[in-house]
Design an enzyme around this catalytic site. Structure first.
Site, PDB file in Angstrom:
ATOM      1  N   ALA A 204       9.943 105.527 -88.962  1.00 57.57           N
ATOM      2  CA  ALA A 204      11.078 106.162 -89.649  1.00 57.57           C
ATOM      3  C   ALA A 204      12.332 105.293 -89.576  1.00 57.57           C
ATOM      4  O   ALA A 204      13.036 105.107 -90.581  1.00 57.57           O
ATOM      5  CB  ALA A 204      11.336 107.536 -89.027  1.00 57.57           C
ATOM      6  N   ALA A 205      12.587 104.721 -88.396  1.00 60.71           N
ATOM      7  CA  ALA A 205      13.807 103.909 -88.245  1.00 60.71           C
ATOM      8  C   ALA A 205      13.717 102.630 -89.085  1.00 60.71           C
ATOM      9  O   ALA A 205      14.676 102.258 -89.780  1.00 60.71           O
ATOM     10  CB  ALA A 205      14.001 103.559 -86.766  1.00 60.71           C
ATOM     11  N   GLU A 206      12.537 102.001 -89.058  1.00 61.02           N
ATOM     12  CA  GLU A 206      12.378 100.766 -89.846  1.00 61.02           C
ATOM     13  C   GLU A 206      12.512 101.066 -91.334  1.00 61.02           C
ATOM     14  O   GLU A 206      13.127 100.321 -92.084  1.00 61.02           O
ATOM     15  CB  GLU A 206      11.000 100.144 -89.544  1.00 61.02           C
ATOM     16  N   ASP A 278       0.541 101.286 -83.845  1.00 55.36           N
ATOM     17  CA  ASP A 278      -0.592 100.346 -83.934  1.00 55.36           C
ATOM     18  C   ASP A 278      -1.871 101.085 -84.319  1.00 55.36           C
ATOM     19  O   ASP A 278      -2.650 100.642 -85.161  1.00 55.36           O
ATOM     20  CB  ASP A 278      -0.806  99.673 -82.575  1.00 55.36           C
TER      21      ASP A 278
END
Ligand SMILES: Nc1ncnc2c1ncn2[C@@H]1O[C@H](COP(=O)(O)OP(=O)(O)OP(=O)(O)O)[C@@H](O)[C@H]1O
Ligand SMILES: O=P(O)(O)OC[C@@H](O)[C@H]1O[C@@H](O)[C@@H](O)[C@@H](O)[C@@H]1O
Length: 503
Positions: A204-206, A278
């Protein structure tokens, strides 16, 4: 068994290459009983140490746990950390011929001291900068060899130098020649946009940073809406942007299509959950390589990541665990015959959440004939789900006269629901199905060609809700009225008694 569950079996044996920043996650877990006298720092005792494959090595271990044939192409040192990482990967069944262990490079090790399920401190050691020219060339050669026959490549770029220009060149060449899928999980996805990934998996942050939007901290709907407003497919060059939303699962963003939100299958409050992304990327790549569509692959990835996140530290999910969680979270299918407009609204919400294209049509269907079958089959082919509105007995009487319907509404609905190309039916008492249309909000409203647009008062509601009206070919000579007339002509003149309404 759902389509996602059947996908799990197809993961076995897929040929996958993971290229990126490998690291060793070293956990020291102890008990903290008091703070030190000299500083407000907990004193740990009885520390137990455990090493886990981290970063790209964790992605590779996750793919292997799901049954794939995995090769990891990454950098490590010719040091103790490199030896430990290589041994871990071999134990997980990951091929390490692509692991370049340089004498002049120290393995990236992230050591976390844990107590009471919380991380007390993490300290990093090792080289995370650009590799020497020699190491980069060796890495590129290993990648070229590993790519031969790969069905999918996962780029696991933690910005620690492995995804260097030489690697980007090899990937670009592979993308030009191979039909394999490229999935990218990267700190800066713009660096990989020219490779036109099949899918990218920013968290979400990326995703918010990339899209230049403020990350919403509201409910899943607000978080999805915030990201759907940015042109992430354009910014990443990806066909599918699958942004992970931690406790809220993930959202599939595609150019020209509505966002598809897939809820998390579990909720685990991990201690600074690590590695779920991952697992997600590995499962998504395998689901796509196995022929699943993006919705099923993303559902599978949410389920796998939910398993991993419920475990302490960096962890994997194997095929057995994945089957178990999918079976537990199998959606209960909506009944074929729906009791009300409210049920239809719930059906519409569930179908849209699944990314399904909803087709709606309506009619009396008193005596089912081949003209009905042909047009219903054609209507079904316009989308993923066909919902049929059926006039109630009173509605039919007002429309067709006191001798109709011949068959009661319940019988007419059962006949329709038995057709393979009809998914759901619901009755309406009004003269038009407008109430059902407003409840269901279909993408397509289909009518047999014996109507024109002006004869369909409900068409305005369809378009007001963003749907389209499609008039289908009329099959001449096929009608209930015609059948009844032929029956009358052939039999002694007995009036056809109107259907007894069955409550
Ligand atoms: N608290 C949680 N409860 C349930 N599922 C979760 C939770 N956190 C993560 N997940 C699952 O894991 C997936 C990836 O998690 P997240 O969005 O945190 O990625 P990430 O930040 O890259 O994770 P990490 O940095 O730990 O690798 C989510 O899409 C979701 O399916
Ligand atoms: O970006 P920084 O924090 O320096 O390194 C990545 C870490 O945060 C962790 O990331 C997780 O996804 C996992 O890959 C885990 O193995 C890894 O240690």
């Amino acid at each position: 068994m759902t389509s996602v569950e059947s996908l799990v079996d197809a993961l076995t044996g897929r040929s996958v290459v993971v290229v990126g920043d490998a690291m060793l996650d070293r956990y020291g877990t102890g008990a903290a009983h008091r703070l030190a006298s000299e500083a407000p720092a907990p004193i740990l005792s009885d520390i137990a140490w455990k090493d886990r494959a981290g970063g790209a090595a964790n992605t590779a271990a996750c793919a292997a746990a799901l049954g794939a044939n995995v090769s990891l192409v990454a950098l490590a040192g010719a040091d103790e950390g490199g030896r430990a990482l290589q041994a871990l990967l071999a134990k997980c069944g990951v091929a390490t011929s692509g692991l370049v262990r340089g004498c002049d490079r120290r393995t990236m090790i992230k050591t976390r001291l844990m107590a009471g399920g919380q991380m007390i401190v993490r300290f990093d050691e090792g080289d995370g900068d650009a590799p020497t020219e020699d190491l980069a060339m060796q890495l590129a050669d290993r990648l070229r060899q590993a790519l031969d026959g790969a069905e999918a490549v996962i780029v696991s770029d933690y910005a620690y130098g492995a995804i260097c220009p030489q690697i980007l060149d090899v990937l670009a060449n592979w993308r030009r020649k191979s039909r394999g899928r490229l999935i990218a999980d990267a700190r800066d996805l713009r660096r990989l946009a020219h490779l036109r990934p099949c899918a990218v998996t920013p968290n979400a942050a990326e995703a918010a940073r990339l899209g230049g939007v403020t990350p919403a901290d509201g409910d899943a709907g607000a978080r999805v809406a915030a990201l759907a407003g940015a042109d992430l497919p354009g910014l990443t060059g990806a066909q599918n942007v699958v942004a992970t939303l931690d406790r809220d699962g993930a959202v599939v963003l595609r150019a020209g299509k509505p966002p598809l939100h897939l809820p998390a299958t579990a909720t685990a409050e991990g201690a600074g959950v690590t590695g779920a992304g991952d697992t997600f990327a590995a499962a998504l790549a395998l689901g796509l390589a196995a022929g699943g569509d993006i919705a099923d692959a993303a559902r599978l990835a949410c389920a796998a990541a939910g398993v991993a996140v419920a475990k302490p530290g960096t962890a994997t999910c194997d095929a057995r665990e994945l089957r178990g969680v999918l079976a537990k979270t199998r959606p209960t299918p909506m009944p074929a015959i729906l009791p009300s407009a409210a049920a239809l609204a719930s059906l519409g919400d569930a179908l849209r959440a699944d990314g399904a294209r909803i087709v709606f049509t309506n009619g009396c269907f008193d005596l089912l004939h081949e003209g009905h079958l042909a047009y219903l089959e054609e209507a079904r082919a316009l989308g993923d789900v066909l919902v049929v509105g059926v006039n109630s007995d009173a509605s039919v009487r007002r429309l067709k006269g006191p001798s109709r319907p011949v068959n009661a509404c319940s019988a007419r609905m059962r006949m329709l629901a038995a057709l393979t190309f009809v998914d759901h039916v619901a009755a309406f008492d009004e003269d038009t199905p407008e109430a059902l249309i407003r409840a269901l909000r279909p993408h397509v409203f289909a009518k047999g060609g014996d109507y024109d647009r002006a004869a369909l008062p409900e068409a305005a509601a369809v378009e007001e809700l963003g749907g389209e009206v499609r008039l289908l070919r009329y099959r001449t000579g096929k009608s209930t009225t015609g059948i009844i007339a032929r029956i009358r002509d052939a039999a002694p003149c007995e009036p056809v008694a109107p259907a007894r309404s069955v409550s």
